[in-house]
Scaffold this motif. Structure first.
Motif, PDB file in Angstrom:
ATOM      1  N   GLY A 334      -4.756 -40.614 -38.509  1.00 35.44           N
ATOM      2  CA  GLY A 334      -3.870 -39.884 -37.627  1.00 35.44           C
ATOM      3  C   GLY A 334      -3.304 -38.621 -38.237  1.00 35.44           C
ATOM      4  O   GLY A 334      -3.744 -38.182 -39.296  1.00 35.44           O
ATOM      5  N   PRO A 335      -2.277 -38.056 -37.569  1.00 35.32           N
ATOM      6  CA  PRO A 335      -1.641 -38.563 -36.339  1.00 35.32           C
ATOM      7  C   PRO A 335      -2.589 -38.533 -35.142  1.00 35.32           C
ATOM      8  O   PRO A 335      -3.569 -37.809 -35.141  1.00 35.32           O
ATOM      9  CB  PRO A 335      -0.467 -37.599 -36.136  1.00 35.32           C
ATOM     10  CG  PRO A 335      -0.876 -36.343 -36.830  1.00 35.32           C
ATOM     11  CD  PRO A 335      -1.691 -36.774 -38.003  1.00 35.32           C
ATOM     12  N   TYR A 336      -2.278 -39.366 -34.159  1.00 36.95           N
ATOM     13  CA  TYR A 336      -3.088 -39.501 -32.952  1.00 36.95           C
ATOM     14  C   TYR A 336      -4.507 -39.951 -33.274  1.00 36.95           C
ATOM     15  O   TYR A 336      -5.470 -39.521 -32.642  1.00 36.95           O
ATOM     16  CB  TYR A 336      -3.112 -38.194 -32.160  1.00 36.95           C
ATOM     17  CG  TYR A 336      -1.779 -37.791 -31.594  1.00 36.95           C
ATOM     18  CD1 TYR A 336      -1.293 -38.347 -30.420  1.00 36.95           C
ATOM     19  CD2 TYR A 336      -0.989 -36.856 -32.251  1.00 36.95           C
ATOM     20  CE1 TYR A 336      -0.060 -37.976 -29.909  1.00 36.95           C
ATOM     21  CE2 TYR A 336       0.252 -36.476 -31.745  1.00 36.95           C
ATOM     22  CZ  TYR A 336       0.704 -37.043 -30.575  1.00 36.95           C
ATOM     23  OH  TYR A 336       1.931 -36.666 -30.082  1.00 36.95           O
ATOM     24  N   GLY A 337      -4.647 -40.841 -34.249  1.00 37.17           N
ATOM     25  CA  GLY A 337      -5.952 -41.432 -34.523  1.00 37.17           C
ATOM     26  C   GLY A 337      -6.115 -42.721 -33.746  1.00 37.17           C
ATOM     27  O   GLY A 337      -5.142 -43.428 -33.469  1.00 37.17           O
ATOM     28  N   ARG A 338      -7.354 -43.040 -33.396  1.00 38.06           N
ATOM     29  CA  ARG A 338      -7.596 -44.293 -32.678  1.00 38.06           C
ATOM     30  C   ARG A 338      -8.772 -45.029 -33.307  1.00 38.06           C
ATOM     31  O   ARG A 338      -9.889 -44.485 -33.372  1.00 38.06           O
ATOM     32  CB  ARG A 338      -7.886 -44.051 -31.205  1.00 38.06           C
ATOM     33  CG  ARG A 338      -8.013 -45.368 -30.437  1.00 38.06           C
ATOM     34  CD  ARG A 338      -8.310 -45.196 -28.979  1.00 38.06           C
ATOM     35  NE  ARG A 338      -8.347 -46.482 -28.308  1.00 38.06           N
ATOM     36  CZ  ARG A 338      -8.830 -46.686 -27.080  1.00 38.06           C
ATOM     37  NH1 ARG A 338      -9.306 -45.654 -26.395  1.00 38.06           N
ATOM     38  NH2 ARG A 338      -8.838 -47.883 -26.548  1.00 38.06           N
ATOM     39  N   LEU A 339      -8.509 -46.238 -33.781  1.00 35.22           N
ATOM     40  CA  LEU A 339      -9.546 -47.106 -34.318  1.00 35.22           C
ATOM     41  C   LEU A 339      -9.731 -48.276 -33.369  1.00 35.22           C
ATOM     42  O   LEU A 339      -8.843 -49.112 -33.212  1.00 35.22           O
ATOM     43  CB  LEU A 339      -9.156 -47.614 -35.712  1.00 35.22           C
ATOM     44  CG  LEU A 339      -8.846 -46.558 -36.775  1.00 35.22           C
ATOM     45  CD1 LEU A 339      -8.579 -47.228 -38.121  1.00 35.22           C
ATOM     46  CD2 LEU A 339      -9.971 -45.542 -36.896  1.00 35.22           C
ATOM     47  N   ARG A 340     -10.882 -48.327 -32.745  1.00 32.66           N
ATOM     48  CA  ARG A 340     -11.190 -49.402 -31.805  1.00 32.66           C
ATOM     49  C   ARG A 340     -11.884 -50.552 -32.529  1.00 32.66           C
ATOM     50  O   ARG A 340     -12.260 -50.423 -33.693  1.00 32.66           O
ATOM     51  CB  ARG A 340     -12.054 -48.846 -30.674  1.00 32.66           C
ATOM     52  CG  ARG A 340     -11.287 -47.892 -29.755  1.00 32.66           C
ATOM     53  CD  ARG A 340     -12.222 -47.150 -28.810  1.00 32.66           C
ATOM     54  NE  ARG A 340     -13.021 -48.074 -28.016  1.00 32.66           N
ATOM     55  CZ  ARG A 340     -14.083 -47.692 -27.290  1.00 32.66           C
ATOM     56  NH1 ARG A 340     -14.464 -46.406 -27.284  1.00 32.66           N
ATOM     57  NH2 ARG A 340     -14.760 -48.588 -26.594  1.00 32.66           N
ATOM     58  N   PRO A 341     -12.067 -51.702 -31.858  1.00 34.68           N
ATOM     59  CA  PRO A 341     -12.642 -52.862 -32.539  1.00 34.68           C
ATOM     60  C   PRO A 341     -13.931 -52.549 -33.282  1.00 34.68           C
ATOM     61  O   PRO A 341     -14.830 -51.880 -32.770  1.00 34.68           O
ATOM     62  CB  PRO A 341     -12.881 -53.846 -31.388  1.00 34.68           C
ATOM     63  CG  PRO A 341     -11.782 -53.532 -30.416  1.00 34.68           C
ATOM     64  CD  PRO A 341     -11.641 -52.045 -30.478  1.00 34.68           C
ATOM     65  N   GLY A 342     -13.994 -53.060 -34.518  1.00 37.12           N
ATOM     66  CA  GLY A 342     -15.183 -52.885 -35.335  1.00 37.12           C
ATOM     67  C   GLY A 342     -15.169 -51.675 -36.237  1.00 37.12           C
ATOM     68  O   GLY A 342     -16.120 -51.444 -36.991  1.00 37.12           O
ATOM     69  N   ALA A 343     -14.099 -50.890 -36.210  1.00 36.58           N
ATOM     70  CA  ALA A 343     -14.014 -49.731 -37.092  1.00 36.58           C
ATOM     71  C   ALA A 343     -13.638 -50.188 -38.500  1.00 36.58           C
ATOM     72  O   ALA A 343     -12.720 -50.978 -38.676  1.00 36.58           O
ATOM     73  CB  ALA A 343     -12.984 -48.739 -36.568  1.00 36.58           C
ATOM     74  N   VAL A 344     -14.347 -49.667 -39.503  1.00 39.73           N
ATOM     75  CA  VAL A 344     -14.068 -49.985 -40.903  1.00 39.73           C
ATOM     76  C   VAL A 344     -14.014 -48.683 -41.691  1.00 39.73           C
ATOM     77  O   VAL A 344     -14.980 -47.919 -41.695  1.00 39.73           O
ATOM     78  CB  VAL A 344     -15.140 -50.906 -41.509  1.00 39.73           C
ATOM     79  CG1 VAL A 344     -14.846 -51.164 -42.983  1.00 39.73           C
ATOM     80  CG2 VAL A 344     -15.218 -52.218 -40.740  1.00 39.73           C
ATOM     81  N   LEU A 345     -12.898 -48.437 -42.332  1.00 40.49           N
ATOM     82  CA  LEU A 345     -12.728 -47.252 -43.172  1.00 40.49           C
ATOM     83  C   LEU A 345     -12.703 -47.701 -44.626  1.00 40.49           C
ATOM     84  O   LEU A 345     -11.819 -48.470 -45.018  1.00 40.49           O
ATOM     85  CB  LEU A 345     -11.428 -46.513 -42.828  1.00 40.49           C
ATOM     86  CG  LEU A 345     -11.447 -45.521 -41.655  1.00 40.49           C
ATOM     87  CD1 LEU A 345     -11.886 -46.183 -40.375  1.00 40.49           C
ATOM     88  CD2 LEU A 345     -10.069 -44.900 -41.476  1.00 40.49           C
ATOM     89  N   GLU A 346     -13.661 -47.237 -45.410  1.00 36.13           N
ATOM     90  CA  GLU A 346     -13.680 -47.593 -46.828  1.00 36.13           C
ATOM     91  C   GLU A 346     -12.741 -46.694 -47.615  1.00 36.13           C
ATOM     92  O   GLU A 346     -12.205 -45.707 -47.099  1.00 36.13           O
ATOM     93  CB  GLU A 346     -15.109 -47.534 -47.360  1.00 36.13           C
ATOM     94  CG  GLU A 346     -16.026 -48.566 -46.704  1.00 36.13           C
ATOM     95  CD  GLU A 346     -17.424 -48.584 -47.308  1.00 36.13           C
ATOM     96  OE1 GLU A 346     -17.656 -47.856 -48.304  1.00 36.13           O
ATOM     97  OE2 GLU A 346     -18.283 -49.314 -46.782  1.00 36.13           O
ATOM     98  N   GLU A 347     -12.546 -47.019 -48.860  1.00 37.82           N
ATOM     99  CA  GLU A 347     -11.536 -46.401 -49.717  1.00 37.82           C
ATOM    100  C   GLU A 347     -11.511 -44.874 -49.620  1.00 37.82           C
ATOM    101  O   GLU A 347     -12.526 -44.201 -49.736  1.00 37.82           O
ATOM    102  CB  GLU A 347     -11.783 -46.798 -51.174  1.00 37.82           C
ATOM    103  CG  GLU A 347     -10.774 -46.234 -52.153  1.00 37.82           C
ATOM    104  CD  GLU A 347     -11.054 -46.659 -53.578  1.00 37.82           C
ATOM    105  OE1 GLU A 347     -10.400 -46.116 -54.500  1.00 37.82           O
ATOM    106  OE2 GLU A 347     -11.916 -47.537 -53.785  1.00 37.82           O
ATOM    107  N   GLY A 348     -10.317 -44.353 -49.387  1.00 35.60           N
ATOM    108  CA  GLY A 348     -10.090 -42.913 -49.423  1.00 35.60           C
ATOM    109  C   GLY A 348     -10.623 -42.125 -48.249  1.00 35.60           C
ATOM    110  O   GLY A 348     -10.564 -40.890 -48.241  1.00 35.60           O
TER     111      GLY A 348
END
Length: 460
Positions: A334-348
């Motif tokens: 974000g701001p105003y970020g959207r993570l829907r089901p199944g989203a994976v953010l790895e380190e950094g």
């Protein structure tokens, strides 16, 4: 806990007409969870697998919401009152082989395990045949009125609709909380004597009190004062007040455990969420489901989460929405970020302003900073996704996957039409529409050639 056997019976068959809803009352939510969830939470460790639930209106929805309790559901085909509900479930109670039956309404979400245990222990210690809890609320509303004699011994419970001051005198203010402990062997002979000769034409559990007193059984009532924890919920107003009380308790517990909660009056955290000491959140925010926020995380205001995992040191900026997703160590959303089901953010990795991610894995250090949609994708470490990039994953019938290698640079306003692969180190020119595979370290430019044509104006 005293050495005795007991089962629990939850009454959850009513529609709850005063809730003005088409769903069963016990499925109305507080902090993201049905009120019946809270009742089960108070009973689980006390009664384990000996919990029976009487269902009626919307039974299939209640059973679907709580599949772990499926073997303990008892169907009340006609909702003819609480006494009829008890009669319907009595064979299950007898088959359990328990000495005592604890009864509670499914619309009592603030009840806690300590109250349940203390009540059971006291009832068994006093060798009661029938015991129940009472409260003295500020408003008596539709609660059954408790009648005592001059020695303060219980005589009866009279439903509000049937209470006649000329017969019973002015109300004392003490009302029935709808929580009972019955000695199974003693009550067995009384159930068949219940009748529906009252203004509602229903069979009441409360009439068991009068029958037990007539039979000279040991009947006791424990007055719990003005305890909000025992208040049943019958209206949207009562639901809102209970939710506020629950919200305050959960946030207060977090503060005492070492979580920093700014603007705590506006922070809503569900009962299944876990927030570690050292995390910092700011209200207004809503953190529901089985969300986990690790130590060192910062969650700014106006964030919504459900079933999210946030690792150490991650920052969730304001107005972000995260559902069934994982945010790795040191990530930024974000701001105003959207993570829907199944989203994976790895380190950094970073998901910035107005970026939406669905069913995609962003590798270590990936940056998608502005105005982007990433769906059904795998994006390698170190890749930079330019503003306006879209993975076009849907052709109108099927979803397809996009695979992007490490250290790719994607120019702004790029459309990647799946299925497609982009090799490591590739560079995509801004404004491109990519439909074919790009090899490692290749430059791809897929856009029409610019043509400049003189404008025709009135002066020319």
């Amino acid at each position: 806990m005293t050495d005795f056997s007991a089962c629990a019976l939850v009454l959850a068959a009513g529609k709850g007409t005063r809730m003005y809803s088409d769903k069963p009352k016990v499925l109305r939510t507080l902090l993201g969870e049905p009120m019946l969830h809270y009742v089960y939470s108070a009973l689980d460790t006390v009664f384990e697998d000996k919990i029976y639930t009487v269902v009626g209106f919307g039974a299939e929805h209640v059973e679907a919401a709580f599949p772990d309790y499926k073997s303990g559901f008892v169907l009340q085909k006609e909702q003819l009152g609480t006494g009829h509900a008890l009669q319907t479930a009595w064979s299950s109670v007898q088959e359990s082989g328990c000495e005592y039956c604890f009864i509670i309404n499914g619309d009592t979400p603030l009840v806690n395990k300590v109250t349940v245990l203390d009540f059971l222990d006291a009832a068994v210690k006093d060798k009661t045949d029938l015991s129940f809890l009472t409260i003295t609320p500020d408003e008596e509303n539709q609660f059954g009125r408790v009648i005592r004699d001059k020695d303060l011994k219980v005589k009866a419970i009279v439903e509000a609709k049937d209470y006649d001051e000329s017969v019973y005198g002015p109300p004392s203010g003490e009302v029935n909380a709808g929580i009972y402990c019955l000695k199974v062997s003693a009550i067995d002979g009384l159930l068949s004597r219940l009748n529906n000769e009252n203004k509602s034409g229903e069979y009441y559990i409360t009439d068991l009190v009068d029958l037990a007193v007539e039979s000279e059984m040991n009947v006791t009532a424990v007055n719990c004062g003005n305890s909000i924890d025992l208040m049943g919920i019958n209206t949207p107003y009562e639901l809102s007040k209970a939710e506020s009380a629950l919200r305050f308790k959960i946030v207060d517990d977090l503060l005492r455990q070492g979580v920093v909660v700014h603007n705590c009056e506006c922070a809503a955290v569900g009962p299944k969420a876990e927030i570690a000491p050292g995390a910092e959140i700011t209200g207004p925010c809503e953190i529901f489901g089985k969300s986990v926020i690790s130590s060192g995380c910062l969650v700014e205001s106006n964030v919504f989460m459900r079933d999210a995992f946030i690792a150490e040191g991650a920052v969730i900026h304001s107005f972000s929405h995260i559902e069934k997703s994982e945010v790795g160590v040191g990530c930024s959303v974000g701001p105003y970020g959207r993570l829907r089901p199944g989203a994976v953010l790895e380190e950094g990795s970073k998901v910035g302003n107005f970026v939406e991610v669905k069913k995609s894995r962003l590798g270590k250090g990936v940056k998608a900073s502005h105005l982007t949609y990433l769906g059904d994708s795998e994006i390698g470490a170190g890749t930079n996704v330019g503003a306006g990039t879209i993975t076009c994953n849907y052709d109108g019938k099927n979803k397809f996957k996009t695979i992007i290698g490490e250290n790719v640079f994607i120019g702004s306003n790029t459309a990647i039409v799946a299925p497609v692969e982009v090799g490591a180190g590739a560079l995509i020119g801004a404004g491109s529409t990519i439909t074919k595979k790009i090899g490692e370290n290749e430059l791809a430019v897929a856009r029409g050639k610019q043509v400049n044509i003189r404008r025709h104006t009135e002066k020319s």
